[in-house]
Write a protein that holds these residues in place. Structure first.
Motif, PDB file in Angstrom:
ATOM      1  N   SER A  69      -7.655  79.108  74.863  1.00  9.87           N
ATOM      2  CA  SER A  69      -7.590  78.902  76.420  1.00  9.87           C
ATOM      3  C   SER A  69      -6.580  79.879  77.207  1.00  9.87           C
ATOM      4  N   SER A  70      -7.117  80.802  78.058  1.00 12.81           N
ATOM      5  CA  SER A  70      -6.202  81.560  78.747  1.00 12.81           C
ATOM      6  C   SER A  70      -5.455  80.819  80.165  1.00 12.81           C
ATOM      7  N   GLY A  71      -6.218  79.696  80.647  1.00 14.00           N
ATOM      8  CA  GLY A  71      -5.500  78.990  81.596  1.00 14.00           C
ATOM      9  C   GLY A  71      -5.577  79.516  82.916  1.00 14.00           C
ATOM     10  N   ALA A  72      -6.461  80.657  83.082  1.00  9.69           N
ATOM     11  CA  ALA A  72      -6.682  81.429  84.415  1.00  9.69           C
ATOM     12  C   ALA A  72      -7.997  81.688  84.504  1.00  9.69           C
ATOM     13  N   ASP A  73      -8.783  81.174  85.930  1.00 16.17           N
ATOM     14  CA  ASP A  73      -9.940  81.612  86.348  1.00 16.17           C
ATOM     15  C   ASP A  73      -9.926  82.568  87.379  1.00 16.17           C
ATOM     16  N   LEU A  74      -9.057  83.122  87.808  1.00 18.33           N
ATOM     17  CA  LEU A  74      -8.876  84.365  88.691  1.00 18.33           C
ATOM     18  C   LEU A  74      -7.935  85.393  88.270  1.00 18.33           C
ATOM     19  N   ILE A  75      -8.588  86.543  87.518  1.00 19.30           N
ATOM     20  CA  ILE A  75      -7.760  87.575  86.978  1.00 19.30           C
ATOM     21  C   ILE A  75      -7.853  88.548  87.468  1.00 19.30           C
ATOM     22  N   TYR A  76      -6.973  89.831  87.529  1.00 26.25           N
ATOM     23  CA  TYR A  76      -6.655  91.075  87.832  1.00 26.25           C
ATOM     24  C   TYR A  76      -6.352  91.859  86.611  1.00 26.25           C
ATOM     25  N   ALA A 103       0.683  92.315  94.419  1.00 18.63           N
ATOM     26  CA  ALA A 103       1.377  91.372  95.027  1.00 18.63           C
ATOM     27  C   ALA A 103       0.486  90.356  96.091  1.00 18.63           C
ATOM     28  N   MET A 104      -0.291  91.052  96.525  1.00 18.12           N
ATOM     29  CA  MET A 104      -1.349  90.177  97.426  1.00 18.12           C
ATOM     30  C   MET A 104      -2.174  89.407  96.583  1.00 18.12           C
ATOM     31  N   LEU A 105      -2.699  89.864  95.255  1.00 15.35           N
ATOM     32  CA  LEU A 105      -3.639  89.052  94.582  1.00 15.35           C
ATOM     33  C   LEU A 105      -2.572  87.796  93.957  1.00 15.35           C
ATOM     34  N   GLU A 106      -1.605  88.073  93.686  1.00 16.54           N
ATOM     35  CA  GLU A 106      -0.735  86.909  93.098  1.00 16.54           C
ATOM     36  C   GLU A 106      -0.632  85.850  94.322  1.00 16.54           C
ATOM     37  N   ARG A 107      -0.390  86.221  95.552  1.00 20.59           N
ATOM     38  CA  ARG A 107      -0.451  85.267  96.679  1.00 20.59           C
ATOM     39  C   ARG A 107      -1.617  84.414  96.685  1.00 20.59           C
ATOM     40  N   ARG A 108      -2.776  85.075  96.256  1.00 19.16           N
ATOM     41  CA  ARG A 108      -4.161  84.358  96.337  1.00 19.16           C
ATOM     42  C   ARG A 108      -4.470  83.494  95.209  1.00 19.16           C
ATOM     43  N   GLY A 109      -3.407  83.661  94.181  1.00 12.64           N
ATOM     44  CA  GLY A 109      -3.544  82.838  93.033  1.00 12.64           C
ATOM     45  C   GLY A 109      -4.072  83.468  91.874  1.00 12.64           C
ATOM     46  N   PHE A 110      -4.039  84.892  91.690  1.00 11.09           N
ATOM     47  CA  PHE A 110      -4.712  85.600  90.683  1.00 11.09           C
ATOM     48  C   PHE A 110      -3.418  85.918  89.742  1.00 11.09           C
ATOM     49  N   ARG A 111      -3.900  85.733  88.388  1.00 11.97           N
ATOM     50  CA  ARG A 111      -3.177  86.023  87.244  1.00 11.97           C
ATOM     51  C   ARG A 111      -3.165  87.477  86.909  1.00 11.97           C
ATOM     52  N   ALA A 165     -12.819  83.346  82.976  1.00 11.93           N
ATOM     53  CA  ALA A 165     -12.832  83.621  84.507  1.00 11.93           C
ATOM     54  C   ALA A 165     -14.168  83.344  85.205  1.00 11.93           C
ATOM     55  N   LYS A 166     -13.462  83.070  86.705  1.00 10.80           N
ATOM     56  CA  LYS A 166     -14.506  82.732  87.660  1.00 10.80           C
ATOM     57  C   LYS A 166     -14.770  84.030  88.615  1.00 10.80           C
ATOM     58  N   LEU A 167     -13.645  84.721  88.518  1.00 15.90           N
ATOM     59  CA  LEU A 167     -13.760  85.938  89.441  1.00 15.90           C
ATOM     60  C   LEU A 167     -12.698  86.870  88.759  1.00 15.90           C
ATOM     61  N   VAL A 168     -13.265  88.105  88.706  1.00 15.95           N
ATOM     62  CA  VAL A 168     -12.388  89.234  88.104  1.00 15.95           C
ATOM     63  C   VAL A 168     -12.266  90.493  89.057  1.00 15.95           C
ATOM     64  N   VAL A 169     -11.049  90.782  89.277  1.00 17.80           N
ATOM     65  CA  VAL A 169     -10.959  92.141  89.970  1.00 17.80           C
ATOM     66  C   VAL A 169     -10.290  93.058  89.363  1.00 17.80           C
ATOM     67  N   ALA A 170     -10.707  94.267  89.325  1.00 18.47           N
ATOM     68  CA  ALA A 170     -10.110  95.314  88.454  1.00 18.47           C
ATOM     69  C   ALA A 170     -10.699  96.771  88.911  1.00 18.47           C
ATOM     70  N   PRO A 171      -9.787  97.721  88.848  1.00 17.94           N
ATOM     71  CA  PRO A 171     -10.008  99.148  88.896  1.00 17.94           C
ATOM     72  C   PRO A 171     -10.820  99.388  87.914  1.00 17.94           C
ATOM     73  N   HIS A 172     -11.884 100.491  87.970  1.00 17.49           N
ATOM     74  CA  HIS A 172     -12.456 100.953  86.961  1.00 17.49           C
ATOM     75  C   HIS A 172     -11.656 101.349  85.750  1.00 17.49           C
TER      76      HIS A 172
END
Length: 362
Positions: A219-226, A246-254, A273-280
């Protein structure tokens, strides 16, 4: 016959036919600083539209020559095989046919091999989608026939790791960078062609999830990842990525730097993950592993106006994921799009995050 995509179920012979993936309405947000609105309109039309995934096929054995440089394939019957070089820019085509150091001959007494790669084999996404995908599907269609895989020399740990993850233990015939291999009989598949990589077939996507489910992943233990590109050097560099992190970490992202993690760990991040943010970038190829529809993650892909790619949008379309893309402006200019730097529109990212948080109930 063309079928419509199904979201669940095991693959069978009928699943390998051409399959219609229906049109959808992903969110497309465009920064006010973007200037090429005509290109954006064309891009939006492409990613929203329906597409037909080509039917999956494996050809009959034929005489083939495989060039180690860029893995170009030449057929004795038809000449250069276009699908083998679909990732080579025109300015580099001449390199694919450079003089070779040695030629290895495989006569008909040897096992017939499967050409399971294209010129993009050292790109993480193309390796997964094409090489691993071809090996998985051939095994599914021909159980018990562990055909040798014809590949460029394996140089990256994750290439071996992903083969191991799927228990792909076929004999491997590696063709060196400065070598060529001549096969009296070898098999081609359209899974290594541009059409599959950019218009993925739902049956293959289902197999990634189904077969990986048998592999134990911590398990990664993270559901919000960048998925960061902080390790990408100057290749399509996001100039304000640290500020975005920095902004994403404040919002709880790993914050995940993919190159610092094993292939299995990367698969685990996307499966949970429940939400993934990533540059292409190639790291989004790990979306192959995630669940489909509402069971899968919401995805926010960050793109720049100088390099608009629909590849992961189409993957998410085939998986029926909640997908959005944010298109930001380049920072300065560059003749070659892979050299351009850009600035993510962080305000737009925050606006999109609120929508996605609502979708996942946070």
């Amino acid at each position: 016959m063309t079928k419509s995509a199904r979201s669940t179920g095991r693959a069978d012979a009928d699943d390998f036919e051409p399959t219609l993936v229906r049109a959808w309405e992903p969110d497309i947000a465009v920064s006010a600083n973007v200037t090429d609105t005509a290109a954006i309109s064309r891009f939006a039309e492409h990613i929203r539209g329906a597409y037909t995934a080509p039917g999956i096929n494996f050809g009959s054995a034929e005489p083939l020559t495989v060039m180690g440089k860029h893995f170009a394939v030449i057929s004795q019957r038809s000449g250069l095989v276009p699908q083998s070089i679909h990732t080579i820019p025109a300015i580099r085509w001449h390199q694919a046919f450079a003089l070779v150091r040695q030629v290895q001959l495989y006569i008909e007494e040897d096992d017939v091999g499967l050409v399971a790669a294209s010129s993009g084999a050292h790109n993480y996404y193309h390796w997964l989608a094409e090489t691993v995908g071809a090996a998985i599907m051939h095994r599914l269609l021909h159980p018990g026939a562990a055909v040798p895989l014809i590949l460029p020399t394996i140089t990256r740990t994750w290439q071996r790791d992903t083969l191991d993850m799927f228990n792909i233990d076929n004999r491997i015939i590696e063709v060196g960078l400065n070598d060529a291999a001549v096969f009296d009989g070898a098999i081609l598949t359209n899974i290594t062609a541009r059409d599959y990589g950019f218009l993925p077939h739902p049956a293959i996507l289902r197999q990634f999830g189904a077969q990986l489910a048998r592999h134990k992943i911590a398990s990664s233990g993270a559901d919000l990842i960048y998925l960061a590109r902080l390790d990408a050097g100057d290749r399509r560099r996001m100039a304000n990525e640290l500020e975005l992190c920095a902004m994403l970490e404040r919002r709880g992202f790993r914050i995940i730097i993919p190159s610092e993690h094993s292939a299995a760990e990367q698969a685990g991040f996307l499966r949970e993950a429940k939400l993934v943010v990533a540059p292409h970038g190639a790291a989004l190829g790990n979306l192959l592993y995630c669940a489909e529809s509402d069971a899968g993650p919401c995805v926010i892909e960050l793109q720049q106006e100088a390099y608009l790619s629909r590849i992961y949008a189409k993957l998410c379309q085939a998986k029926a994921l909640n997908y959005s893309t944010i298109i930001s402006a380049r920072d300065g200019s560059a003749d070659y799009h892979h050299s351009s730097t850009w600035l993510a529109d962080i305000d737009l990212v925050e606006i999109m995050l609120e929508r996605k948080f609502a979708a996942i109930g946070r």
